[in-house]
Scaffold this motif. Sequence first.
Motif, PDB file in Angstrom:
ATOM      1  N   ALA A   1     -10.730  11.757  -1.296  1.00 17.65           N
ATOM      2  CA  ALA A   1     -11.770  12.446  -0.523  1.00 17.65           C
ATOM      3  C   ALA A   1     -11.097  13.454   0.385  1.00 17.65           C
ATOM      4  O   ALA A   1      -9.895  13.349   0.679  1.00 17.65           O
ATOM      5  N   LEU A   2     -11.868  14.465   0.818  1.00 18.53           N
ATOM      6  CA  LEU A   2     -11.341  15.436   1.771  1.00 18.53           C
ATOM      7  C   LEU A   2     -11.145  14.752   3.121  1.00 18.53           C
ATOM      8  O   LEU A   2     -11.970  13.938   3.535  1.00 18.53           O
TER       9      LEU A   2
ATOM     10  N   PRO B   1      -1.879  17.388   2.617  1.00 15.51           N
ATOM     11  CA  PRO B   1      -2.914  17.867   1.686  1.00 15.51           C
ATOM     12  C   PRO B   1      -4.326  17.750   2.261  1.00 15.51           C
ATOM     13  O   PRO B   1      -4.584  16.944   3.153  1.00 15.51           O
ATOM     14  N   ALA B   2      -5.228  18.556   1.727  1.00 16.65           N
ATOM     15  CA  ALA B   2      -6.642  18.469   2.120  1.00 16.65           C
ATOM     16  C   ALA B   2      -7.231  17.135   1.664  1.00 16.65           C
ATOM     17  O   ALA B   2      -8.110  16.579   2.308  1.00 16.65           O
ATOM     18  N   LEU B   3      -6.722  16.620   0.543  1.00 18.11           N
ATOM     19  CA  LEU B   3      -7.247  15.369  -0.012  1.00 18.11           C
ATOM     20  C   LEU B   3      -6.352  14.190   0.361  1.00 18.11           C
ATOM     21  O   LEU B   3      -5.137  14.319   0.424  1.00 18.11           O
ATOM     22  N   GLU B   4      -6.994  13.057   0.624  1.00 17.80           N
ATOM     23  CA  GLU B   4      -6.278  11.798   0.841  1.00 17.80           C
ATOM     24  C   GLU B   4      -6.945  10.754  -0.055  1.00 17.80           C
ATOM     25  O   GLU B   4      -8.091  10.933  -0.474  1.00 17.80           O
ATOM     26  N   THR B   5      -6.255   9.655  -0.311  1.00 21.49           N
ATOM     27  CA  THR B   5      -6.941   8.588  -1.038  1.00 21.49           C
ATOM     28  C   THR B   5      -7.974   7.967  -0.097  1.00 21.49           C
ATOM     29  O   THR B   5      -7.777   7.899   1.115  1.00 21.49           O
ATOM     30  N   VAL B   6      -9.072   7.533  -0.682  1.00 17.43           N
ATOM     31  CA  VAL B   6     -10.133   6.911   0.114  1.00 17.43           C
ATOM     32  C   VAL B   6      -9.582   5.659   0.810  1.00 17.43           C
ATOM     33  O   VAL B   6      -9.931   5.357   1.953  1.00 17.43           O
ATOM     34  N   GLU B   7      -8.686   4.978   0.127  1.00 11.68           N
ATOM     35  CA  GLU B   7      -8.049   3.785   0.691  1.00 11.68           C
ATOM     36  C   GLU B   7      -7.379   4.107   2.043  1.00 11.68           C
ATOM     37  O   GLU B   7      -7.522   3.359   3.007  1.00 11.68           O
ATOM     38  N   VAL B   8      -6.665   5.221   2.093  1.00 10.54           N
ATOM     39  CA  VAL B   8      -6.007   5.634   3.342  1.00 10.54           C
ATOM     40  C   VAL B   8      -7.049   6.055   4.381  1.00 10.54           C
ATOM     41  O   VAL B   8      -6.986   5.666   5.548  1.00 10.54           O
ATOM     42  N   LEU B   9      -8.028   6.821   3.955  1.00 14.86           N
ATOM     43  CA  LEU B   9      -9.041   7.320   4.903  1.00 14.86           C
ATOM     44  C   LEU B   9      -9.848   6.179   5.512  1.00 14.86           C
ATOM     45  O   LEU B   9     -10.179   6.187   6.691  1.00 14.86           O
ATOM     46  N   GLU B  10     -10.153   5.179   4.699  1.00 15.61           N
ATOM     47  CA  GLU B  10     -11.031   4.103   5.171  1.00 15.61           C
ATOM     48  C   GLU B  10     -10.378   3.215   6.225  1.00 15.61           C
ATOM     49  O   GLU B  10     -11.075   2.512   6.946  1.00 15.61           O
ATOM     50  N   LYS B  11      -9.081   3.256   6.316  1.00 12.92           N
ATOM     51  CA  LYS B  11      -8.409   2.455   7.331  1.00 12.92           C
ATOM     52  C   LYS B  11      -8.837   2.881   8.728  1.00 12.92           C
ATOM     53  O   LYS B  11      -8.845   2.085   9.655  1.00 12.92           O
ATOM     54  N   LYS B  12      -9.140   4.138   8.893  1.00 11.35           N
ATOM     55  CA  LYS B  12      -9.525   4.580  10.229  1.00 11.35           C
ATOM     56  C   LYS B  12     -11.014   4.870  10.373  1.00 11.35           C
ATOM     57  O   LYS B  12     -11.589   4.604  11.418  1.00 11.35           O
ATOM     58  N   CYS B  13     -11.630   5.417   9.340  1.00 12.37           N
ATOM     59  CA  CYS B  13     -12.998   5.892   9.542  1.00 12.37           C
ATOM     60  C   CYS B  13     -13.963   4.723   9.719  1.00 12.37           C
ATOM     61  O   CYS B  13     -13.867   3.693   9.061  1.00 12.37           O
TER      62      CYS B  13
ATOM     63  N   MET C   1       0.839  -1.212   0.000  1.00 12.05           N
ATOM     64  CA  MET C   1       0.000   0.000   0.000  1.00 12.05           C
ATOM     65  C   MET C   1       0.875   1.264   0.000  1.00 12.05           C
ATOM     66  O   MET C   1       1.915   1.318   0.624  1.00 12.05           O
ATOM     67  N   ASP C   2       0.382   2.245  -0.704  1.00  9.76           N
ATOM     68  CA  ASP C   2       1.142   3.466  -0.913  1.00  9.76           C
ATOM     69  C   ASP C   2       0.773   4.498   0.144  1.00  9.76           C
ATOM     70  O   ASP C   2      -0.386   4.865   0.282  1.00  9.76           O
ATOM     71  N   PHE C   3       1.767   4.952   0.892  1.00 11.55           N
ATOM     72  CA  PHE C   3       1.466   5.920   1.950  1.00 11.55           C
ATOM     73  C   PHE C   3       2.012   7.310   1.639  1.00 11.55           C
ATOM     74  O   PHE C   3       2.233   8.106   2.532  1.00 11.55           O
ATOM     75  N   THR C   4       2.239   7.584   0.362  1.00  5.77           N
ATOM     76  CA  THR C   4       2.641   8.937   0.000  1.00  5.77           C
ATOM     77  C   THR C   4       1.387   9.794  -0.167  1.00  5.77           C
ATOM     78  O   THR C   4       0.277   9.281  -0.218  1.00  5.77           O
ATOM     79  N   ALA C   5       1.603  11.098  -0.262  1.00  8.37           N
ATOM     80  CA  ALA C   5       0.480  12.020  -0.473  1.00  8.37           C
ATOM     81  C   ALA C   5      -0.110  11.762  -1.866  1.00  8.37           C
ATOM     82  O   ALA C   5       0.569  11.232  -2.737  1.00  8.37           O
ATOM     83  N   PRO C   6      -1.372  12.123  -2.088  1.00  9.71           N
ATOM     84  CA  PRO C   6      -1.968  11.917  -3.412  1.00  9.71           C
ATOM     85  C   PRO C   6      -1.166  12.628  -4.510  1.00  9.71           C
ATOM     86  O   PRO C   6      -0.481  13.615  -4.250  1.00  9.71           O
ATOM     87  N   LYS C   7      -1.283  12.123  -5.712  1.00 13.24           N
ATOM     88  CA  LYS C   7      -0.607  12.659  -6.905  1.00 13.24           C
ATOM     89  C   LYS C   7      -0.662  14.191  -6.994  1.00 13.24           C
ATOM     90  O   LYS C   7      -1.742  14.777  -6.898  1.00 13.24           O
ATOM     91  N   GLY C   8       0.508  14.782  -7.170  1.00 13.01           N
ATOM     92  CA  GLY C   8       0.550  16.240  -7.329  1.00 13.01           C
ATOM     93  C   GLY C   8       0.354  17.019  -6.042  1.00 13.01           C
ATOM     94  O   GLY C   8       0.148  18.222  -6.075  1.00 13.01           O
ATOM     95  N   MET C   9       0.405  16.324  -4.904  1.00 13.85           N
ATOM     96  CA  MET C   9       0.245  17.014  -3.613  1.00 13.85           C
ATOM     97  C   MET C   9       1.392  16.643  -2.687  1.00 13.85           C
ATOM     98  O   MET C   9       2.041  15.631  -2.890  1.00 13.85           O
ATOM     99  N   ARG C  10       1.608  17.454  -1.682  1.00 13.20           N
ATOM    100  CA  ARG C  10       2.798  17.278  -0.844  1.00 13.20           C
ATOM    101  C   ARG C  10       2.489  17.259   0.640  1.00 13.20           C
ATOM    102  O   ARG C  10       1.574  17.934   1.097  1.00 13.20           O
TER     103      ARG C  10
END
Lengths: 410, 410
Positions: free
Chosen positions: B71-72, B42-54, A1-10
């Motif tokens: 998702a935000l 970032p304000a956005l994260e992948t849903v995959e990352v967010l769903e691990k906790k929510c 699983m990828d734990f970097t920030a989403p594409k184009g974000m930091r």
Amino acid sequence: MDFTAPKGMRDFLPAEMQKRQWAMGRIGGVYQKFGFLPMETPALETVEVLEKKCGEEIRGQLFRVDDGRLALRFDLTVPLARVSSSSMFKKPFKRYCIAPVWRREEPQKGRLREFYQADADIIGCPSVRAEAELIACASEAIQELGFPAPVVRLNDRRIISAIASRLISGKEGEVLRIFDKREKIGDAACVEMLEGVGVKKEAAKKLLSELTGSSGNESRLKLAEIYSKEAAQDLKEILDLLPEYSKAIKVELDFSLVRGLDYYTGPIFELSLGKEMGSVAGGGRYDGLLSMYGQGDSAVGISLGIERLLALMKEREFEKQGVFVANAKEGFYGSALSVAAAFRKGGISALTDLNCRNLKKQVENAAGSCEWIAIVGEREMKAAKVTLRNLKTGKEELLSIEDAARKIMG
Amino acid sequence: MDFTAPKGMRDFLPAEMQKRQWAMGRIGGVYQKFGFLPMETPALETVEVLEKKCGEEIRGQLFRVDDGRLALRFDLTVPLARVSSSSMFKKPFKRYCIAPVWRREEPQKGRLREFYQADADIIGCPSVRAEAELIACASEAIQELGFPAPVVRLNDRRIISAIASRLISGKEGEVLRIFDKREKIGDAACVEMLEGVGVKKEAAKKLLSELTGSSGNESRLKLAEIYSKEAAQDLKEILDLLPEYSKAIKVELDFSLVRGLDYYTGPIFELSLGKEMGSVAGGGRYDGLLSMYGQGDSAVGISLGIERLLALMKEREFEKQGVFVANAKEGFYGSALSVAAAFRKGGISALTDLNCRNLKKQVENAAGSCEWIAIVGEREMKAAKVTLRNLKTGKEELLSIEDAARKIMG
């Protein structure tokens, strides 16, 4: 699983974040000194509101939210225009905003999908005193970050529009689009493209040499009068006002400046740090925009390319955090906490050893993050003092907490 | 057309925004004094990352971005957990973050779709020294905003879990859910619900009176030992450490505290400003969470209810901006600009009349936003001075710019 920030974000880790906070605080401080007030709006706007300003290109770059009615803002001017129509402000209203915007572009060097803008705008001021104020303020903000005074390129939309319509009527938009590319493609290609839309080669050549001739602001003002008396008058006023703000501001009238195909209606300007570093701020008058959001009004704005400025800024050596209060024995941790609390009361950042390490490990750990270490041991507790050591020089002294605090504060 | 902010979101006009900036600056300052460093994601994260906790509820509240992959963020803990797994930090790593989060809930009083959280977390500290530090730091941050010292309610997940499993095995989750509602629904309803899942009425009654008996921290620690020796030991250590930070911190062991059905594994705590004002901060140890993001580690966090604190804060009378430099005649505007520039150089916020009004209008305008007015007229220009008037008292003096600046600075 990828734990970097989403594409184009930091992600901004602490060292980078401290630098960003420092820079944004400085810029905000300058805006406030010029009387601009902060205003903040939601990250999301309705697509209906966003589409009033965004062109076709940006429409395709909106991050739309699930039901498609909302999207993340792509700039800070749209929210300002919306709020200006829904609220009553005493005019002129001066606001600044340093906040992120989002664009779903293909990420590339220096272009990200989430980035900050730092805008200042003046609503309700028909006079070009507003333009002068914004240019002076942005120029000072840029210098506040440690850069030299930027060079200001100044033009007026009324002049280039008049030039375009004299050159060939009915195709002004296309001519402007070609002008806008001139710096990138060069004069020869520019002439060729102008020919392509029906401009005579000789006329195109003559115009380009006229526009970019290095004849100084005075003779350029005379040229401006041929195309628009009002614009020439406004530019002259801006040129007269700027030295009153600061002698360091260098302005060059440059009739080849277009600033995109944006919504500008009057003076436009760009602040540049020289050829290599390029433009770091830009803006202009957009008197027409607010009427699209209900209540029309004069408006002038400038946007600082804060991400660009941050990228150009040298790595700042941030002061290490104040003092690490070490406990010589585990039983002294409570006393170390009291000493740390006393330092904090004096405004000093103080750390203690959360991880129950021995003194040697604590000192090693402190050296990475603090400039000072204050040791609390048997001898110190008896004397109600601390051993204060400067981690750079290695020098240490037994001092009362008050004296230690004074030493740390310098 | 509707020009208000999207449903459940707000525009912060300057007066409100100044208050927010002030409060966030204060809180950030306290966090920094305790050695917490800023970090931003970032304000956005992948849903995959967010769903691990929510949980299921929050999954339904995600603002998903068009392609559904992003998702935000709904909190600040998920980004921290993600970054902790993708970066190397010196441990213990102390970070703070004051930033917006988004939840697509039905908006209601005090509950919005975009709101700020102010979190501090310590990663990589197995000792409860971390809990004590976070409680002390949050307590000081709350006082920094002008509130009295909050009361700390302290419990441990290991204790309530043991209580629940002793009460009825196999239904611990349901028992915790009922405990969590106790304060809202009252003891009688709580007993009834416990009966509903199969707990005997007498046992439920006895337990509730035991849990909430006002018998003081010492006797509660004894009760705690019955359920979990380790937890009791940890709670005792926190109780011992807190007075070293500040004598003002009042802690009450409260075994009825549950803090939702969250991911906590050890001590949990809530900071409250009394019955009417309720809880304004809360947190606990969540040692299990980070391993869901790759690298497991100890973690303790606290979240300050900054929107709640802002709502409870009295209207702050913010200092009016420094000085309005008025030009007695239109021709003196340039000189007014130079005077304003000199004031700004001295760190004073200075405004001038952008809208070319007569002196009377300028004075009227200044009175609304500034405490001082400096008039530049014929007499003043000859003497290289300004007439400085205090807009509250009406007193005025002819002063050099340096003396005027000194007077304004107080």
